[in-house]
Design a protein around this motif. Structure first.
Motif, PDB file in Angstrom:
ATOM      1  N   LEU A 114       0.780  -1.229  -0.088  1.00 19.62           N
ATOM      2  CA  LEU A 114      -0.040   0.013  -0.046  1.00 19.62           C
ATOM      3  C   LEU A 114       0.978   1.505   0.196  1.00 19.62           C
ATOM      4  CD1 LEU A 114      -2.497  -1.225   2.575  1.00 19.62           C
ATOM      5  CD2 LEU A 114      -3.124  -0.500   0.186  1.00 19.62           C
ATOM      6  N   ASP A 115       1.890   1.344   0.962  1.00 14.49           N
ATOM      7  CA  ASP A 115       2.654   2.411   1.201  1.00 14.49           C
ATOM      8  C   ASP A 115       3.527   2.784  -0.330  1.00 14.49           C
ATOM      9  OD1 ASP A 115       3.401   4.788   2.672  1.00 14.49           O
ATOM     10  OD2 ASP A 115       4.960   3.541   3.467  1.00 14.49           O
ATOM     11  N   ALA A 116       3.842   1.669  -0.961  1.00 16.27           N
ATOM     12  CA  ALA A 116       4.773   1.565  -2.208  1.00 16.27           C
ATOM     13  C   ALA A 116       4.042   2.468  -3.331  1.00 16.27           C
ATOM     14  CB  ALA A 116       5.288   0.178  -2.698  1.00 16.27           C
ATOM     15  N   VAL A 117       2.514   2.104  -3.385  1.00 18.38           N
ATOM     16  CA  VAL A 117       1.871   2.998  -4.286  1.00 18.38           C
ATOM     17  C   VAL A 117       1.272   4.188  -3.867  1.00 18.38           C
ATOM     18  CG1 VAL A 117       1.341   0.772  -5.668  1.00 18.38           C
ATOM     19  CG2 VAL A 117      -0.384   1.757  -3.977  1.00 18.38           C
ATOM     20  N   ILE A 118       1.115   4.275  -2.594  1.00 14.24           N
ATOM     21  CA  ILE A 118       0.118   5.664  -2.071  1.00 14.24           C
ATOM     22  C   ILE A 118       1.551   6.776  -1.954  1.00 14.24           C
ATOM     23  CG2 ILE A 118      -0.542   6.986  -0.193  1.00 14.24           C
ATOM     24  CD1 ILE A 118      -1.883   4.142   0.436  1.00 14.24           C
ATOM     25  N   ARG A 119       2.564   6.479  -1.567  1.00 18.93           N
ATOM     26  CA  ARG A 119       3.844   7.517  -1.381  1.00 18.93           C
ATOM     27  C   ARG A 119       4.914   7.065  -2.495  1.00 18.93           C
ATOM     28  NH1 ARG A 119       7.213   8.021   3.328  1.00 18.93           N
ATOM     29  NH2 ARG A 119       6.841   5.670   3.624  1.00 18.93           N
ATOM     30  N   GLY A 120       4.734   6.134  -3.558  1.00 21.12           N
ATOM     31  CA  GLY A 120       5.617   6.250  -4.465  1.00 21.12           C
ATOM     32  C   GLY A 120       6.837   5.719  -4.191  1.00 21.12           C
ATOM     33  N   TYR A 121       7.106   4.791  -3.595  1.00 19.19           N
ATOM     34  CA  TYR A 121       8.557   4.254  -3.385  1.00 19.19           C
ATOM     35  C   TYR A 121       9.497   4.094  -4.626  1.00 19.19           C
ATOM     36  CZ  TYR A 121       7.202   2.070   1.187  1.00 19.19           C
ATOM     37  OH  TYR A 121       6.898   1.897   2.576  1.00 19.19           O
ATOM     38  N   ASP A 122      10.376   4.687  -4.442  1.00 21.52           N
ATOM     39  CA  ASP A 122      11.437   4.640  -5.713  1.00 21.52           C
ATOM     40  C   ASP A 122      12.243   3.510  -5.724  1.00 21.52           C
ATOM     41  OD1 ASP A 122      12.915   5.596  -7.601  1.00 21.52           O
ATOM     42  OD2 ASP A 122      14.354   6.615  -6.398  1.00 21.52           O
ATOM     43  N   LEU A 123      11.794   2.362  -6.285  1.00 25.14           N
ATOM     44  CA  LEU A 123      12.150   1.040  -6.354  1.00 25.14           C
ATOM     45  C   LEU A 123      12.675   0.834  -7.760  1.00 25.14           C
ATOM     46  CD1 LEU A 123       9.240  -0.836  -4.683  1.00 25.14           C
ATOM     47  CD2 LEU A 123      11.241  -0.037  -3.705  1.00 25.14           C
ATOM     48  N   VAL A 124      13.750   0.074  -7.904  1.00 23.64           N
ATOM     49  CA  VAL A 124      14.272  -0.456  -9.232  1.00 23.64           C
ATOM     50  C   VAL A 124      14.625  -1.856  -9.056  1.00 23.64           C
ATOM     51  CG1 VAL A 124      15.067   1.713  -9.778  1.00 23.64           C
ATOM     52  CG2 VAL A 124      16.630   0.149  -8.870  1.00 23.64           C
ATOM     53  N   ASP A 125      14.339  -2.448 -10.218  1.00 22.63           N
ATOM     54  CA  ASP A 125      14.705  -3.959 -10.331  1.00 22.63           C
ATOM     55  C   ASP A 125      16.117  -4.097 -10.696  1.00 22.63           C
ATOM     56  OD1 ASP A 125      14.376  -6.611 -10.349  1.00 22.63           O
ATOM     57  OD2 ASP A 125      13.655  -6.935 -12.674  1.00 22.63           O
ATOM     58  N   VAL A 126      16.943  -4.267  -9.132  1.00 20.69           N
ATOM     59  CA  VAL A 126      18.385  -4.201  -9.422  1.00 20.69           C
ATOM     60  C   VAL A 126      18.934  -5.432  -9.711  1.00 20.69           C
ATOM     61  CG1 VAL A 126      20.536  -3.843  -8.018  1.00 20.69           C
ATOM     62  CG2 VAL A 126      18.478  -2.288  -7.728  1.00 20.69           C
ATOM     63  N   PRO A 127      19.485  -5.791 -10.607  1.00 15.53           N
ATOM     64  CA  PRO A 127      20.363  -7.466 -10.837  1.00 15.53           C
ATOM     65  C   PRO A 127      21.423  -7.375  -9.681  1.00 15.53           C
ATOM     66  CG  PRO A 127      21.261  -5.843 -12.403  1.00 15.53           C
ATOM     67  CD  PRO A 127      20.288  -4.838 -11.350  1.00 15.53           C
ATOM     68  N   GLU A 128      21.754  -8.827  -9.533  1.00 15.69           N
ATOM     69  CA  GLU A 128      22.655  -9.285  -8.751  1.00 15.69           C
ATOM     70  C   GLU A 128      24.144  -8.604  -9.240  1.00 15.69           C
ATOM     71  OE1 GLU A 128      23.043 -13.296  -7.729  1.00 15.69           O
ATOM     72  OE2 GLU A 128      21.208 -13.454  -6.769  1.00 15.69           O
ATOM     73  N   MET A 129      24.909  -8.279  -8.265  1.00 19.20           N
ATOM     74  CA  MET A 129      26.282  -7.814  -8.526  1.00 19.20           C
ATOM     75  C   MET A 129      27.410  -8.741  -8.042  1.00 19.20           C
ATOM     76  SD  MET A 129      25.617  -3.839  -7.389  1.00 19.20           S
ATOM     77  CE  MET A 129      23.910  -3.003  -8.191  1.00 19.20           C
TER      78      MET A 129
END
Length: 321
Positions: A114-129
């Motif tokens: 809920l919080d991720a879409v309400i407040r717009g979490y800045d998420l990215v699909d990070v590959p393994e390093m």
């Protein structure tokens, strides 16, 4: 629903802890105001997790009219569906509903989703390093946790520090979301829509919530929840995978493996775990409020119709049926 950027809200959110009747309220709102349900439940995304996750799909019908729902049964247990995947599935769905003139009614209790879409979490699909993982391999869990906290001092889910792989992944994600790599990854993702939610919260006296939890737990066991978990294992889901899903799936899996001696003991342990989970949900919602999310709490009474009426009245101030 009229498409008008000048109105304060363009969607409804119904949130609350487990076993308080969120779905019934959301379905009534969607039916009345020409909306469709968007689930915000981390386990209902998985196919096959029915009784244990409380999908209750029969509830998505009002007076014989089915209310459409989304983001349920969209993932297989063989994949790890997470908050990033949810956000990226939610955004285009939200845009498509608005484009059709449909009111999105988001219903659920998974606070992070809920919080991720309400407040717009800045998420990215990070590959393994691999190089970073090689550097971290020699560090102890305590050292990794200290490093993670130095990068994210505002970390509010301390459970993230209990598993080595989770801490390493968190550090990896931090580095992957900063600098040029993070910039490139963000450019490739679906952008956040214009989301203006009217947020309603629902709960009631904790003792009554506990009663609801206990009643619902016994009902689901009688309906075949343990057999559901056994069937998932027979279909190829490992015990470890089922345990990782938590709560009903974890405790049923432990019982079926003989790690819990009796069904009665399993039921008691699971009842305690669900109660603790409900408290964590309420804590998360308070955390959201502290971060500026306005939650309009419905009357704190057990009577479902009273809360539905209050939700209808509140929504009626901003939306037309």
């Amino acid at each position: 629903m009229e498409k008008n950027s000048s109105v304060p809200y363009n969607c409804i959110v119904v949130l609350g802890p487990t076993a308080v009747g969120k779905t019934a309220i959301g379905v009534q709102l969607a039916h009345h105001f020409g909306g469709e349900i968007v689930s915000a439940d981390s386990r209902q995304t998985y196919r096959g997790l029915d009784l244990g996750s409380g999908k209750d799909l029969a509830d998505y019908v009002v007076d014989g009219v089915p209310v459409p729902y989304h983001l349920i049964d969209i993932a297989d247990l063989s994949q790890e569906y997470n908050v990033f995947h949810y956000q990226q599935d939610f955004y285009p769905l939200f845009d498509s509903l608005i484009a059709r003139g449909v009111l999105p009614v988001i219903v659920g209790g998974t606070g992070m989703y809920l919080d991720a879409v309400i407040r717009g979490y800045d998420l990215v699909d990070v590959p393994e390093m691999p190089e970073l993982r090689k550097d971290l391999a020699s560090k102890s869990l305590e050292e990794l946790g200290a490093l993670y906290l130095s990068l994210k001092p505002d970390l509010h889910t301390k459970n993230d520090l209990l598993e080595r792989e989770r801490v390493i992944r968190g550090i990896e994600i931090y580095y992957g979301t900063h600098g040029e790599l993070g910039k490139k990854l963000k450019e490739s993702m679906y952008p956040r829509p214009d989301i203006r939610p009217l947020i309603m919260g629902t709960t009631f006296d904790r003792a009554l919530v506990r009663q609801n939890i206990e009643r619902r737990l016994h009902e689901r066991i009688q309906q075949g929840m343990i057999q559901e978990v056994q069937g998932l294992h027979d279909a190829g889901a490992s015990w470890q995978r089922l345990e990782k899903l938590g709560l009903e799936y974890r405790y049923c899996a432990l019982y079926l493996q003989g790690k819990i001696s009796s069904e009665e003991e399993m039921t008691e342990q699971l009842f305690i775990a669900i109660r603790q989970f409900a408290k964590r949900q309420e804590t998360w919602f308070r955390f959201m409020e502290k971060n500026g999310v306005k939650i309009n709490w419905l009357p704190a009474v057990q009577d479902k119709q009273t809360r539905i009426n209050a939700a209808m009245e509140l929504a009626g101030e901003f939306f037309k049926n």
